[in-house]
Enzyme design. Structure first.
Site, PDB file in Angstrom:
ATOM      1  N   HIS A   1       0.836  -1.214   0.000  1.00 53.92           N
ATOM      2  CA  HIS A   1       0.000   0.000   0.000  1.00 53.92           C
ATOM      3  C   HIS A   1       0.853   1.239   0.000  1.00 53.92           C
ATOM      4  O   HIS A   1       0.524   2.244  -0.613  1.00 53.92           O
ATOM      5  CB  HIS A   1      -0.916   0.010   1.229  1.00 53.92           C
ATOM      6  CG  HIS A   1      -1.779  -1.183   1.305  1.00 53.92           C
ATOM      7  ND1 HIS A   1      -2.205  -1.726   2.483  1.00 53.92           N
ATOM      8  CD2 HIS A   1      -2.279  -1.958   0.326  1.00 53.92           C
ATOM      9  CE1 HIS A   1      -2.941  -2.783   2.224  1.00 53.92           C
ATOM     10  NE2 HIS A   1      -2.987  -2.945   0.923  1.00 53.92           N
TER      11      HIS A   1
ATOM     12  N   CYS B   1      -4.456  -0.400 -18.705  1.00 49.05           N
ATOM     13  CA  CYS B   1      -4.150   0.496 -17.589  1.00 49.05           C
ATOM     14  C   CYS B   1      -3.153  -0.091 -16.587  1.00 49.05           C
ATOM     15  O   CYS B   1      -2.994   0.449 -15.499  1.00 49.05           O
ATOM     16  CB  CYS B   1      -5.428   0.917 -16.871  1.00 49.05           C
ATOM     17  SG  CYS B   1      -6.248  -0.450 -16.045  1.00 49.05           S
TER      18      CYS B   1
HETATM   19  C1  PEP Z   1      -3.838  -4.144 -12.927  1.00 51.35           C
HETATM   20  O1  PEP Z   1      -3.981  -5.235 -12.367  1.00 51.35           O
HETATM   21  O2  PEP Z   1      -3.182  -3.996 -13.974  1.00 51.35           O
HETATM   22  C2  PEP Z   1      -4.435  -2.927 -12.369  1.00 51.35           C
HETATM   23  C3  PEP Z   1      -4.414  -1.794 -13.030  1.00 51.35           C
HETATM   24  O3  PEP Z   1      -4.977  -3.012 -11.135  1.00 51.35           O
HETATM   25  P1  PEP Z   1      -4.132  -3.066  -9.785  1.00 51.35           P
HETATM   26  O4  PEP Z   1      -2.705  -2.808 -10.139  1.00 51.35           O
HETATM   27  O5  PEP Z   1      -4.726  -2.041  -8.895  1.00 51.35           O
HETATM   28  O6  PEP Z   1      -4.372  -4.466  -9.339  1.00 51.35           O
END
Ligand code: PEP
Ligand code: MG
Length: 746
Positions: free
Chosen positions: A363, A676
């Protein structure tokens, strides 16, 4: 008998303290100390070796060896018996040193005439400072009692070295500790370079009184402190859930009640140490052992003991968070580990963060990323090496920390910062221009966010919108669940800060590594494959409903975009979408204004969704590829595990082919698709993602400039051909071919 030995030991410590009390320069103090020890233990020789640098020990004082060798005799770590004591951080006790493995003859010291050798490490909090040695002509084996007495003295010497008691001697090994340049390595968790001064999250406890006259008083102080500690641990136990935290606390309780631990500290006090020095001596031994054991369970328990000792030291010295010291300019935070809430409190005032433990996916790392503060984790020894105010340069590209850097490093590093600033200026000049490639493809660049503090980047970076708003942090940083009205006000402010731009809110993605502090943790064998994200939301829809209501109210008639994390099959999407429809209906009934338009997307984070029926692709409003999770599940390689995290390349042809298939399926059904994950923010990766057909990438704001710069200068047709050829040749990854193409094209 024991009584008299204890008295003897106390007498020696008392004399040591007297020797330290005067205004003598450091060298004289050390000389006196060697004479006192040799006299007390009844040996012909006592010598003190201190570290000159990480690898070299220097003879700094001796009683019995040739004095001309002082500051002349040097040994490498591991060299000779002294070097071995330092390297192994263990005692060597032999009646026949010249025939002991590793013995090195040092003619300048005249030591060949001494047969027996006893060397003990001088260490403080696991940090090796030097070696204390006694030697005799007769072939004696030193008794356990004599070893113990020498260890107690070594502990006091370590404290005194730390306090700078020997500064002012002739040798460079006697310079104040922590005054020399040091280069430490770690793992990059957030890129960027920074220069500043150290700010210790938990100030080092300084023991100013290692020697005590009144053992009864010290024993009393120790038992009061242990009691306070036990009560504290019991209180924490009452509040803890059933999970890992409870296990740690149970280990704490075991140590706090450990008779062996208490007995050893009581013995140390009997020999003249103060209560805090006794705690530190035990802690030092535990730290030294921690460096040697390979069993992860044992290491964790030793680390628990370390934490517990720190608590004890704070209780005994009264030194805690608040030392009254002022935060330096351009602070670079150093901590063993830190929670997201604490990090948020520091906010953007920090220029950089260095953690001794931590992890890339923690975190704290999420917060550091959101605040765009360079972060390096797993930097061994940083909490013991760095002092408040130390000059530091943090290279968050290579994962290097230059502590107290010398002039050459400073100037090279400043050149690097200047180059970075120059590049930033170049990026600023194209901020309002589109990311149009040479072949005429338009790539939309959006930013990832998770905090209010991220929103100003929307303007600075030139992002076209927020492609991923992670909503976890508002849940993670509190000690209780946020209320609907708190969330609604927060989301409203986010939308206000992005007028006319789209913000894609991702619903709560908890579970796996993201555990809410106020929710009962589930003991799952594989949390990353467990009850997380949309699975929690569908099974316990209360939180999701509350969040959806908050979003609808925050939009207050404006367009709203929401996506669900970790959708693994079509039905999960339809169920979640039905929940949105029900919530909209309920909100309308309650008289709330509904959003002007609403888009509901799914994150594609498991390979399964890539193979979902065509109907799913037709029905979903948009898809966002969560590359971080998708890659971890595609390769079955834990994104949190340092051993395997980087084993598989994002540009591996199989993974790229899979991504390309997803893009093709989206094209067939005309479903908007974006990417993303963190890889979208890496220039070479972003270039390949665009080449395989992705037209929307969402990344950390600082990446938008460099990526736009690269895309505007690239012809995606050519990149596509490089990928095609690499695949045709059977390359494992297209990276080498792309790198070569980039070099050839300037
Ligand atoms: C991912 O898994 O690529 C994502 C954008 O979500 P997180 O990194 O928050 O799991
Ligand atoms: Mg994810």
């Amino acid at each position: 008998m024991v009584e008299s030995k204890e008295t003897e030991s106390r007498k020696l410590l008392g004399r040591l303290r007297d020797a330290m009390a005067g205004d003598d320069p450091g060298q004289e103090r050390l000389d006196k100390i060697t004479t006192l020890i040799a006299g007390s233990i009844g040996t012909e020789v006592c010598s003190i070796y201190l570290f000159l640098d990480d690898e070299t020990l220097e003879l700094c004082a001796t009683d019995g060896l040739n004095r001309d060798a002082v500051h002349q005799t040097r040994l490498k770590l591991g060299e000779g018996l002294v070097g071995r004591v330092a390297r192994r951080r263990r005692v060597i006790n032999t009646p026949d040193a010249p025939n002991q493995a590793g013995f090195r003859f040092m003619p300048e010291t005249g030591e060949e005439s001494f047969s027996s050798f006893l060397g003990v490490p001088i260490q403080r909090l696991g940090e090796s400072l030097g070696v204390l040695v006694v030697q005799s002509k007769d072939a004696r084996v030193y008794t356990a009692d004599e070893i113990y007495a020498l260890e107690v003295v070594a502990m006091v010497l370590a404290e005194m070295t730390e306090l700078g008691a020997f500064v002012g001697g002739e040798g460079s090994a006697m310079l104040a500790r922590h005054s020399q340049p040091s280069m430490l390595r770690g793992t990059v968790a957030q890129e960027g370079v920074a220069e500043g001064h150290i700010w210790l999250h938990e100030p080092r406890v300084v023991v100013t009184n290692p020697i005590a006259d009144d053992p009864h008083r010290e024993l009393e102080r120790l038992s009061v402190a242990v009691e306070e500690l036990r009560v504290g641990v019991d209180k924490m136990m009452e509040m803890a859930g059933d999970g890992e935290q409870r296990q740690v606390l149970e280990a704490y309780r075991m140590f706090a009640n450990s008779k062996g631990w208490m007995r050893r500290m009581q013995e140390d006090i009997g020999r003249g140490l103060s209560a805090e020095a006794a705690v530190e001596k035990e802690q030092s031994l535990a730290r030294a052992r921690m460096g040697q054991v390979t069993d992860s369970y044992l290491r964790e328990r030793l680390s628990d003991l370390d934490d517990l000792s720190n608590r004890m030291l704070r209780i005994l010295t009264g030194q805690g968070q608040n030392t009254g010291a002022e935060m330096p300019a351009n602070p670079i935070l150093v901590a063993s580990n830190i929670g997201p809430a604490e990090l948020l409190e520091y906010g953007r005032s920090l220029k950089g963060i260095i953690l001794e433990k931590g992890s890339v996916g923690s975190h704290a790392a999420i917060v550091a990323r959101a605040l765009a503060i360079p972060l390096i984790v797993h930097v061994d020894r940083i909490t013991t090496e760095a002092l408040n105010g130390d000059h530091v340069m943090l290279d968050g590209e290579q994962g290097i920390v230059h502590l107290r850097p010398d002039e050459t490093v400073v100037s090279a590093f400043r050149d690097k910062i200047a180059m970075e600033a120059e590049a930033q200026q170049r990026y600023a000049s194209i901020r309002d221009k589109p990311a149009m490639t040479k072949c005429g493809s338009l790539i939309e660049l959006h930013m990832n966010a998770g905090l209010m503090a991220d929103l100003p980047s929307l303007e600075h970076s030139g992002a076209e919108g927020v492609g991923l708003f992670r909503t976890e942090l508002q849940f993670l940083v509190r000690s209780r669940m946020p209320t609907r009205s708190e969330l609604s006000a927060f989301y409203g402010r986010v939308l206000d800060a992005a007028p006319g731009k789209e913000v894609v809110f991702r619903t709560l993605d908890i579970g796996s590594d993201k555990v809410l502090p106020y929710m009962k943790p589930n003991d799952e064998p594989n949390p990353a494959l467990g009850w997380r994200a949309i699975r929690v939301a569908l099974d316990k829809p209360g939180i999701m409903r509350m969040q959806l209501q908050a979003l609808i109210r925050a939009a207050n008639g404006r367009p709203l975009t929401v996506m669900f994390p970790f959708v693994a099959q079509y039905e999960e999407y339809t169920q979640a979408r039905a929940e949105v429809d029900r919530t909209l209906a309920r909100e309308a009934k309650l008289g709330h204004v509904l959003p002007e338009s609403i888009k509901i997307g799914a994150m594609l984070e498991t390979p399964s969704l890539g193979f979902a029926p065509r109907k799913f692709f037709e029905e979903v409003d948009f898809i966002s590829i969560g590359g971080n999770d998708l890659k971890q599940f595609f390769f079955a390689a834990d994104r949190e595990n340092e051993r395997v995290r980087k084993r598989y390349d994002t540009l591996n042809v199989s993974f790229l082919s899979f991504l390309e298939q997803i893009v093709e399926r989206c094209d067939q059904s005309k479903t908007p698709v974006s990417f993303c994950g963190e890889d979208a923010g890496r220039p070479v990766e972003a270039l390949c993602l665009a080449a395989i057909g992705l037209r929307r990438l969402s990344m950390r704001p600082a990446s938008i400039g460099p990526i736009k710069n690269l895309l505007r200068r690239s012809n995606l047709e050519e990149v596509r051909k490089v990928i095609f050829d690499a695949r045709h040749r059977g390359d494992m990854s297209v990276r080498p071919a792309i790198m070569q193409w980039l070099r050839e094209n300037g």
